[in-house]
Design a protein around this motif. Structure first.
Motif, mmCIF file in Angstrom:
data_model
loop_
_atom_site.group_PDB
_atom_site.id
_atom_site.type_symbol
_atom_site.label_atom_id
_atom_site.label_comp_id
_atom_site.label_asym_id
_atom_site.label_seq_id
_atom_site.Cartn_x
_atom_site.Cartn_y
_atom_site.Cartn_z
ATOM 1 N N GLU A 56 -76.135 1.123 88.186
ATOM 2 C CA GLU A 56 -77.072 -0.193 89.048
ATOM 3 C C GLU A 56 -75.487 -1.393 89.294
ATOM 4 O OE1 GLU A 56 -76.966 -1.539 85.140
ATOM 5 O OE2 GLU A 56 -79.024 -0.631 84.020
ATOM 6 N N LEU A 57 -74.082 -0.829 89.426
ATOM 7 C CA LEU A 57 -73.623 -1.858 90.207
ATOM 8 C C LEU A 57 -73.415 -1.576 91.250
ATOM 9 C CD1 LEU A 57 -70.460 -3.299 90.102
ATOM 10 C CD2 LEU A 57 -69.447 -1.588 90.527
ATOM 11 N N LEU A 58 -74.216 0.099 92.079
ATOM 12 C CA LEU A 58 -73.977 0.020 93.703
ATOM 13 C C LEU A 58 -74.970 -0.054 94.009
ATOM 14 C CD1 LEU A 58 -73.876 1.531 96.089
ATOM 15 C CD2 LEU A 58 -74.809 4.099 94.804
ATOM 16 N N ALA A 59 -76.155 -0.167 93.254
ATOM 17 C CA ALA A 59 -77.023 -0.888 93.583
ATOM 18 C C ALA A 59 -77.542 -2.167 93.988
ATOM 19 C CB ALA A 59 -78.436 -1.079 92.924
ATOM 20 N N THR A 60 -76.817 -3.230 93.094
ATOM 21 C CA THR A 60 -76.674 -4.778 93.289
ATOM 22 C C THR A 60 -75.653 -4.790 94.525
ATOM 23 O OG1 THR A 60 -76.589 -4.999 90.747
ATOM 24 C CG2 THR A 60 -74.921 -6.516 91.549
ATOM 25 N N HIS A 72 -70.380 1.294 82.898
ATOM 26 C CA HIS A 72 -70.311 2.617 82.233
ATOM 27 C C HIS A 72 -71.291 4.158 82.529
ATOM 28 C CE1 HIS A 72 -73.889 1.589 79.644
ATOM 29 N NE2 HIS A 72 -73.586 0.625 80.073
ATOM 30 N N LEU A 73 -71.511 5.346 82.201
ATOM 31 C CA LEU A 73 -72.349 6.006 82.133
ATOM 32 C C LEU A 73 -73.378 5.842 81.298
ATOM 33 C CD1 LEU A 73 -70.212 9.086 83.005
ATOM 34 C CD2 LEU A 73 -71.862 7.898 84.985
ATOM 35 N N PRO A 74 -74.435 6.086 81.849
ATOM 36 C CA PRO A 74 -75.305 6.064 80.470
ATOM 37 C C PRO A 74 -74.963 7.015 79.687
ATOM 38 C CG PRO A 74 -76.268 6.330 82.668
ATOM 39 C CD PRO A 74 -75.197 6.314 83.026
ATOM 40 N N GLY A 75 -75.401 6.108 78.690
ATOM 41 C CA GLY A 75 -75.114 7.404 77.641
ATOM 42 C C GLY A 75 -73.418 7.433 76.626
#
Length: 424
Positions: A170-174, A292-295
């Motif tokens: 999400e950080l990359l996409a944002t 963070h990474l998912p999970g």
């Protein structure tokens, strides 16, 4: 600052309640050395209060950080008896060199300290664990607290109707969505030197990797390679044009001037970011937890500046009294009211600190500190040859960010170089 009349009066009463003979070393003089830094800026106005309380004169010697960090090891290595007390970061080098005074015996000396009054349970858990060496000895007092934190220009984010990013994807996409011709999507350190390592280390830790393991460079692991690959993607695709030259100065300045929509760096930048006299985004800055990474939980890099006593000092007990005073609850409440991120839970929750630092910034920073892994941070920060390791790490990261090499090739070579150097 809190009004000097009320804060000084409350502090004086608190010091008086300690079972400590504050005047025992009246007439002595100690030299305090350090970097020009939020801690030195916050403690300097209070030094006359310490002298009035104890009769101990304090001569301060604060220099620009790079100058200070270069000169201090030279003075300590040649056995100078001053400074008596000094700000310090290279713990492993100082202990191995015999430069730092062991402190456990001072803590247990009832003539010098009142542990119930000092209340170590009020220290952040990271601050309690940070100065403890492998043999259980302590050689320092932590004096500040910081963790890598995500800063966001709320107006830029709201204009694209985007949520605050939580994961690295999400950080990359944002960051890509927020990048324009006038504004980068994100800024983080990428200069090829160890001082630039904190944000990238948080990526490695959050991917489950280490910088140092069993005393050796561990940044060629699959986890570390994946983390650095993501770091490179983010800055390649959404960072400033000259990102390979960025240290914290450039990251902070870009965010202050509205030249980047997001940044990840020290939580202590909050006071500058929220200061209208310095920041164009003061009223629109958001502060968030590390991605963070998912999970998985985020594991941001954290650190504490520390203050140590010179093992060659002729005024060690006076120096210990100073450090006990400087990191005590009443002093910490006063420095926190100046916006300093201290090591005390009571100071972090105080109205003065939340007003000076910003309530949202304080909450994000405290969450990031609580999520941090002290042992992973100490493994590198307390390593005797941390500079060699961190320089090699960031040379590899810089190559990935610039596109010169793949993460696998760059980090494998970096780890091999570092391990060969520390063996040699």
């Amino acid at each position: 600052m809190l009004p000097r009349t009320s804060s000084a009066r409350d502090a004086a009463a608190a010091y008086a309640s300690a079972a400590i003979d504050w005047r025992k070393f009246a007439g002595t003089t100690i030299t305090l050395a350090g970097a020009v830094h939020p801690w030195s800026n916050a403690i300097a106005p209070l030094l006359p209060d310490f002298s009035n309380l104890t009769g101990i004169n304090v001569v301060s010697d604060f220099q620009m950080e790079t100058t200070y960090l270069s000169a201090l090891p030279i003075r300590l290595a040649r056995g100078d008896s001053t400074p008596d007390v000094f700000m310090y970061t290279t713990y492993g080098q100082g202990i191995t060199g015999g430069w730092l005074e062991p402190l456990n015996a001072y803590y247990s000396n009832k003539a010098l300290t009142d542990l119930a009054w000092y209340d170590e349970s009020d220290l952040l858990k990271t601050a309690r664990a940070f100065p403890v060496w492998s043999n259980g000895e302590r050689y320092a007092f932590p004096i500040t607290s910081e963790a890598m934190t995500l800063f966001i220009d709320r107006d830029a984010r709201a204009a694209k109707d985007l949520p605050i990013p939580q994961t690295f994807d999400e950080l990359l996409a944002t960051a890509k969505a927020l990048k324009t011709n006038e504004m980068s999507g994100i800024a983080m350190r990428a200069q090829a030197g160890g001082n630039s390592s904190p944000p990238a280390m948080g990526f490695v830790f959050s991917y489950g990797g280490d910088i140092v393991k069993y005393g050796k460079a561990a940044f060629a692991s699959p986890e570390a390679i994946a983390a650095v690959d993501m770091y490179g993607q983010i800055l390649n695709q959404a960072g400033p044009a000259a990102i390979g030259n960025y240290e914290w100065y450039q990251v902070l300045d870009d965010f202050l001037q509205g030249r980047t929509a997001m940044a990840i760096d020290s939580s202590n930048f909050a006071t500058d970011i929220s200061n209208p006299a310095k920041s164009r985004v003061a009223g629109q800055a958001e502060f968030a937890v590390f991605p963070h990474l998912p999970g998985r939980q985020p594991v941001p890099f954290m650190s504490h500046w520390q203050a140590c006593i010179n093992s060659k000092s002729k005024n060690k007990q006076s120096a210990f009294l100073f450090l006990q005073w400087a990191t005590s609850k009443p002093t910490s409440l006063q420095t926190a009211a100046a916006g300093l991120a201290t090591t005390r839970v009571s100071a972090w929750s105080s109205e003065g600190f939340r007003k000076a630092f910003g309530a949202q910034a304080a909450e994000a920073a405290l969450t990031n500190l609580q999520d941090a892994d002290v042992d992973r941070a100490k493994a590198i920060l307390f390593h005797q040859q941390q500079r060699i390791l961190l320089d090699a790490f960031m040379i590899g990261v810089n190559e990935v960010v610039s596109g010169a090499r793949s993460a696998k090739d760059a980090m494998t070579a970096a780890a091999e170089t570092a391990n060969a150097a520390i063996r040699g």
